[in-house]
Motif scaffolding. Sequence first.
Motif, short mmCIF file in Angstrom:
data_model
loop_
_atom_site.label_atom_id
_atom_site.label_comp_id
_atom_site.label_asym_id
_atom_site.label_seq_id
_atom_site.Cartn_x
_atom_site.Cartn_y
_atom_site.Cartn_z
N GLN A 1 0.82 -1.21 0.00
CA GLN A 1 0.00 0.00 0.00
C GLN A 1 0.85 1.26 0.00
OE1 GLN A 1 -3.31 0.11 -0.37
NE2 GLN A 1 -3.37 -2.15 -0.51
N GLN A 2 2.17 1.11 -0.24
CA GLN A 2 3.12 2.22 -0.30
C GLN A 2 3.01 3.07 0.98
OE1 GLN A 2 3.01 4.08 -4.21
NE2 GLN A 2 2.58 2.10 -5.16
N ASP A 3 2.86 4.39 0.88
CA ASP A 3 2.82 5.19 2.11
C ASP A 3 1.39 5.55 2.52
OD1 ASP A 3 2.22 7.02 0.15
OD2 ASP A 3 3.70 8.52 0.78
N HIS A 4 0.41 4.88 1.91
CA HIS A 4 -1.00 5.15 2.21
C HIS A 4 -1.35 4.65 3.61
CE1 HIS A 4 -5.29 5.48 1.89
NE2 HIS A 4 -5.48 4.18 1.85
N LEU A 5 -1.89 5.53 4.44
CA LEU A 5 -2.32 5.18 5.79
C LEU A 5 -3.75 4.66 5.74
CD1 LEU A 5 -1.51 5.28 8.83
CD2 LEU A 5 -2.52 7.58 8.90
N PHE A 6 -4.01 3.49 6.30
CA PHE A 6 -5.34 2.88 6.18
C PHE A 6 -5.66 2.06 7.43
CE2 PHE A 6 -2.26 -0.13 4.60
CZ PHE A 6 -2.67 -1.33 5.15
N ASP A 7 -6.93 1.65 7.54
CA ASP A 7 -7.34 0.79 8.65
C ASP A 7 -8.14 -0.40 8.11
OD1 ASP A 7 -9.89 1.76 8.09
OD2 ASP A 7 -9.99 3.04 9.86
N GLU A 8 -8.89 -1.05 8.98
CA GLU A 8 -9.59 -2.28 8.62
C GLU A 8 -10.68 -2.09 7.58
OE1 GLU A 8 -8.18 -2.70 12.93
OE2 GLU A 8 -9.15 -1.15 11.72
N SER A 9 -11.08 -0.85 7.34
CA SER A 9 -12.15 -0.58 6.36
C SER A 9 -11.68 -0.69 4.91
CB SER A 9 -12.76 0.81 6.60
OG SER A 9 -11.78 1.82 6.38
N ASP B 1 7.23 -5.09 0.62
CA ASP B 1 5.94 -4.41 0.57
C ASP B 1 5.79 -3.43 1.72
OD1 ASP B 1 5.32 -5.85 -1.66
OD2 ASP B 1 3.80 -7.12 -0.73
N SER B 2 5.11 -2.33 1.46
CA SER B 2 4.89 -1.29 2.47
C SER B 2 3.46 -1.37 2.97
CB SER B 2 5.16 0.09 1.85
OG SER B 2 4.97 1.11 2.81
N VAL B 3 3.30 -1.56 4.28
CA VAL B 3 1.97 -1.72 4.88
C VAL B 3 1.87 -0.77 6.07
CG1 VAL B 3 0.30 -3.31 5.88
CG2 VAL B 3 1.94 -4.15 4.18
N ARG B 4 1.25 0.37 5.85
CA ARG B 4 1.12 1.39 6.91
C ARG B 4 -0.28 1.29 7.53
NH1 ARG B 4 2.01 7.92 6.04
NH2 ARG B 4 2.36 8.46 8.24
N ALA B 5 -0.51 0.18 8.22
CA ALA B 5 -1.83 -0.11 8.77
C ALA B 5 -2.02 0.53 10.14
CB ALA B 5 -2.02 -1.62 8.87
N LYS B 6 -3.26 0.94 10.41
CA LYS B 6 -3.63 1.47 11.73
C LYS B 6 -4.53 0.46 12.43
CE LYS B 6 -5.82 5.15 10.49
NZ LYS B 6 -6.60 6.39 10.64
N PRO B 7 -4.38 0.28 13.75
CA PRO B 7 -5.25 -0.62 14.51
C PRO B 7 -6.50 0.11 15.00
CG PRO B 7 -3.53 0.17 15.94
CD PRO B 7 -3.29 0.83 14.60
N SER B 8 -7.24 0.70 14.09
CA SER B 8 -8.36 1.58 14.47
C SER B 8 -9.37 0.88 15.36
CB SER B 8 -9.06 2.12 13.22
OG SER B 8 -8.21 2.99 12.52
N LYS B 9 -9.74 -0.35 15.02
CA LYS B 9 -10.80 -1.02 15.77
C LYS B 9 -10.36 -1.38 17.19
CE LYS B 9 -13.51 -3.97 13.75
NZ LYS B 9 -14.01 -5.13 12.97
N LEU B 10 -9.09 -1.73 17.36
CA LEU B 10 -8.60 -1.99 18.71
C LEU B 10 -8.60 -0.73 19.55
CD1 LEU B 10 -5.53 -4.43 18.41
CD2 LEU B 10 -7.65 -4.82 19.67
N THR B 11 -8.10 0.36 19.00
CA THR B 11 -8.03 1.60 19.78
C THR B 11 -9.42 2.15 20.06
OG1 THR B 11 -7.64 2.83 17.72
CG2 THR B 11 -5.72 2.21 19.00
N GLU B 12 -10.35 1.98 19.13
CA GLU B 12 -11.73 2.45 19.36
C GLU B 12 -12.41 1.64 20.46
OE1 GLU B 12 -13.47 2.15 15.50
OE2 GLU B 12 -12.38 3.90 14.71
N MET B 13 -11.95 0.40 20.67
CA MET B 13 -12.47 -0.42 21.77
C MET B 13 -11.92 0.02 23.12
SD MET B 13 -12.28 -4.29 20.20
CE MET B 13 -11.88 -4.89 21.82
N GLY B 14 -10.91 0.90 23.09
CA GLY B 14 -10.29 1.36 24.33
C GLY B 14 -9.04 0.59 24.70
#
Length: 304
Positions: A123-131, A271-284
């Motif tokens: 995903q190169q330098d694209h920041l993304f989450d589980e969506s 490969d470049s994977v700039r993934a965010k753990p959005s769902k974990l952090t939203e759970m607290g």
Amino acid sequence: MRLLVTGGTGFIGRELLKHLTTHSVVLLTRNCEYANKQLLHTDLGNIEYIDSLSHLDDLNGFDAIINLAGEPIADKRWSAQQKRVICDSRWNITTQLVELIHASTEPPSVFISGSAVGYYGDQQDHLFDESLLVHQDNFAHQVCAKWEQIALRAQSQQTRVCLLRTGVVLGDNGGALAKMLLPYKLGLGGPIGRGEQYIPWIHLLDMVRGIVCLLETEHAQGPYNFCSPHAVTNKQFSATLASNLRRPHILFTPKWLLQLAMGESASLLIDSVRAKPSKLTEMGFNFTFPHIDSALKNIVGKIR
């Protein structure tokens, strides 16, 4: 809770079982005697060992399943035979577990099943989450996509399914870091190519704490990125590791050399994977080691 666990003698599984000592665990393993020796200091009398799912007609009586089984994806070149081993070791056991869930009148309330950030591809330098929706033809994506599709067949009003899209897990007793340490200790470590590709890393402690969090959070379901909220580039990771080991950081590995040595599996490092753990952090969920420097400092300190 009564749990069925697969992959319990692996890098993640061994650490996870240390956090499940208050639960009753049935551990599926190919070699019960070997597993018992591996877990000698972890098993507090709460683990039962079985060597086949054929011993079970259904999963009535189990509260949860944690499915971590699978051939290590980066240990060998991806020959046609090795690709089949990687796929079968994930897909077949997950299919068997789903069939047992369907055969149950009172199935487990949660099925936590493995996957990986390889699902996303480069995903190169694209920041993304589980969506992020991905459709690719590379091998890592195909493995993960089908693995997830099989696991999701267990989803029902009685059973929620959580998918672990796992990043690079860092710990002091195995995993990816164990393979990196020797060249860095010799002062030969450095970035791959220009080092601009992002590494979706996670400390082993946060990995297992996150799994326990999904186990205990009744509304949790779907895919979860298991990686730090602060991904770093390969160059940043490499420099931080060298610094913590107090070694020079002046060399680099050309991409072509890595591809020559590893073949198609070099994509795992390129490969470049700039993934965010959005769902974990939203759970607290709060990461114990959200930053790479503190994570590596903790791990290197244990190694020393």
